[in-house]
Design an enzyme around this catalytic site. Structure first.
Site, PDB file in Angstrom:
ATOM      1  N   ASN A 129       1.526   2.734 -42.108  1.00 43.17           N
ATOM      2  CA  ASN A 129       1.290   1.414 -42.672  1.00 43.17           C
ATOM      3  C   ASN A 129       2.436   0.468 -42.339  1.00 43.17           C
ATOM      4  O   ASN A 129       3.577   0.888 -42.166  1.00 43.17           O
ATOM      5  CB  ASN A 129       1.112   1.508 -44.194  1.00 43.17           C
ATOM      6  CG  ASN A 129      -0.135   2.285 -44.560  1.00 43.17           C
ATOM      7  OD1 ASN A 129      -0.988   2.497 -43.702  1.00 43.17           O
ATOM      8  ND2 ASN A 129      -0.238   2.718 -45.797  1.00 43.17           N
ATOM      9  N   HIS A 146       4.626   2.745 -37.198  1.00 39.48           N
ATOM     10  CA  HIS A 146       3.986   1.591 -36.559  1.00 39.48           C
ATOM     11  C   HIS A 146       4.678   0.282 -36.930  1.00 39.48           C
ATOM     12  O   HIS A 146       4.102  -0.794 -36.782  1.00 39.48           O
ATOM     13  CB  HIS A 146       2.500   1.527 -36.916  1.00 39.48           C
ATOM     14  CG  HIS A 146       1.720   2.694 -36.359  1.00 39.48           C
ATOM     15  ND1 HIS A 146       0.482   3.071 -36.812  1.00 39.48           N
ATOM     16  CD2 HIS A 146       2.022   3.575 -35.377  1.00 39.48           C
ATOM     17  CE1 HIS A 146       0.061   4.140 -36.136  1.00 39.48           C
ATOM     18  NE2 HIS A 146       0.985   4.468 -35.272  1.00 39.48           N
ATOM     19  N   THR A 220      -5.270   8.910 -44.427  1.00 39.36           N
ATOM     20  CA  THR A 220      -5.348   8.575 -43.002  1.00 39.36           C
ATOM     21  C   THR A 220      -6.551   9.255 -42.382  1.00 39.36           C
ATOM     22  O   THR A 220      -6.863  10.401 -42.723  1.00 39.36           O
ATOM     23  CB  THR A 220      -4.065   8.961 -42.250  1.00 39.36           C
ATOM     24  OG1 THR A 220      -4.271   8.732 -40.843  1.00 39.36           O
ATOM     25  CG2 THR A 220      -3.643  10.412 -42.462  1.00 39.36           C
ATOM     26  N   ALA A 263      -6.436   7.999 -53.553  1.00 35.57           N
ATOM     27  CA  ALA A 263      -5.011   8.316 -53.691  1.00 35.57           C
ATOM     28  C   ALA A 263      -4.452   7.831 -55.032  1.00 35.57           C
ATOM     29  O   ALA A 263      -3.628   8.518 -55.649  1.00 35.57           O
ATOM     30  CB  ALA A 263      -4.229   7.694 -52.534  1.00 35.57           C
TER      31      ALA A 263
END
Ligand code: NAD
Length: 282
Positions: A129, A146, A220, A263
């Protein structure tokens, strides 16, 4: 990484969530060095849409072109002009992805992962994220594989600055590095499609995954490499995988236990289960 091999035994397939969380808590409480991989799903309950999965931006709208970085390199000034125009449009659009990220706050999933680090259970967190929410929840040991949407980065020397401290002069595009003697082109820290991931981040993820004696994978779709390979690297070295995701993924078959839930619901219960087992000395 080579072929990871076949999963030895399937996970409990999400039949009884409470039992799966209990089992996951047992595995995590026993471990000495848990490494976590998170994806867009962990931030969904903060109001940031995922790309894939049920209701994801790409599930609904289709995938964008995968050569973003090549287009950037072909015309850095033109790319930046479009970027600034898009940013203005995004700021005016309450439904934009950019607005969702800018306005998001950490949710109970981020808080639970920070608590697991505080308890000494989670030792490192790799996130795909770009939203900064793990850090804002208090997580300290993080690799943002990322990048981070709130930072800028020089492509030559790798120097980084908070975007708020790096004003872009629209008369001089592309922006250039502020380090003495560098002058490299600066872009958003977010890693674009086709852009190499900074080597330092990759080697840290590799080292942490090799060290893990348990790997927790949260939210993910596990289809973006190299991120999806890190849990398998740990698994190949004997670390059990624990997954939290409402939907199955390519990693599900490798997981010791797969907690099929959101989550924000599962992780606080998982943290409580680990806390209770640790307190009982189990
Ligand atoms: P993805 O969009 O490919 O997949 C999202 C996954 O999250 C799916 O497997 C889905 O089942 C799961 N999910 C959905 N709701 C969930 C919930 N409440 N709790 C737990 N899991 C849930 O995400 P990805 O695998 O991270 O890959 C997408 C890429 O896009 C990443 O590389 C990331 O950089 C980027 N991205 C980032 C953000 C962000 O920073 N918040 C958001 C979207 C995409």
């Amino acid at each position: 990484m080579g072929d990871p091999g076949s999963p030895a035994a399937g996970p409990t397939q999400g039949g009884d969530l409470a039992a799966d969380i209990d089992r996951a808590g047992e595995i995590l409480a026993r471990a000495q060095y848990v490494v976590v991989l998170t994806g867009a799903g962990v931030s969904k309950e903060s109001g940031i849409p995922t790309f894939r999965g049920d209701g994801g931006l790409w599930t609904v709208n289709g995938e964008p072109p995968m050569n973003g970085f090549q287009l950037f390199l072909e015309d850095t000034a033109g790319w930046w002009r479009q970027r600034l125009d898009r940013r203005r449009a995004d700021e005016a659009d309450p439904a934009s992805f950019a607005r969702a990220v800018d306005e998001a706050r950490p949710n109970p999933a981020h808080a639970a992962l920070a608590e697991l680090e505080h308890l000494g259970v989670v030792r490192h967190l790799i996130t795909q994220n770009v939203d900064d929410l793990h850090r804002r929840a208090g997580q300290r040991e993080i690799t943002e594989i990322h990048g981070n949407r709130h930072w800028m980065r020089c492509l030559d020397c790798g120097a980084r600055w908070p975007a708020s401290e790096f004003p872009v002069d629209e008369g001089r595009l592309p922006p250039r590095c502020a380090q003495p003697g560098c002058e490299g082109v600066v872009k958003d820290d977010t890693v674009m499609f086709g852009e190499p991931i900074p080597a330092e981040a990759l080697s840290r993820c590799d080292a942490e995954s090799r060290r893990a004696d348990c790997f927790l994978v949260v939210g993910t779709s596990a289809v973006v490499m190299p991120a999806a390979g890190f849990p398998l690297l740990a698994w190949q070295r004997g670390a059990p995988l624990v997954e939290v995701n409402p939907e199955p993924t390519p990693l599900t078959g490798y997981a010791e236990v797969s907690c099929r839930g959101a989550a924000g619901d599962v992780l606080p219960e998982l943290a409580a289960a680990v806390r209770a087992r640790r307190a009982a000395g189990a």
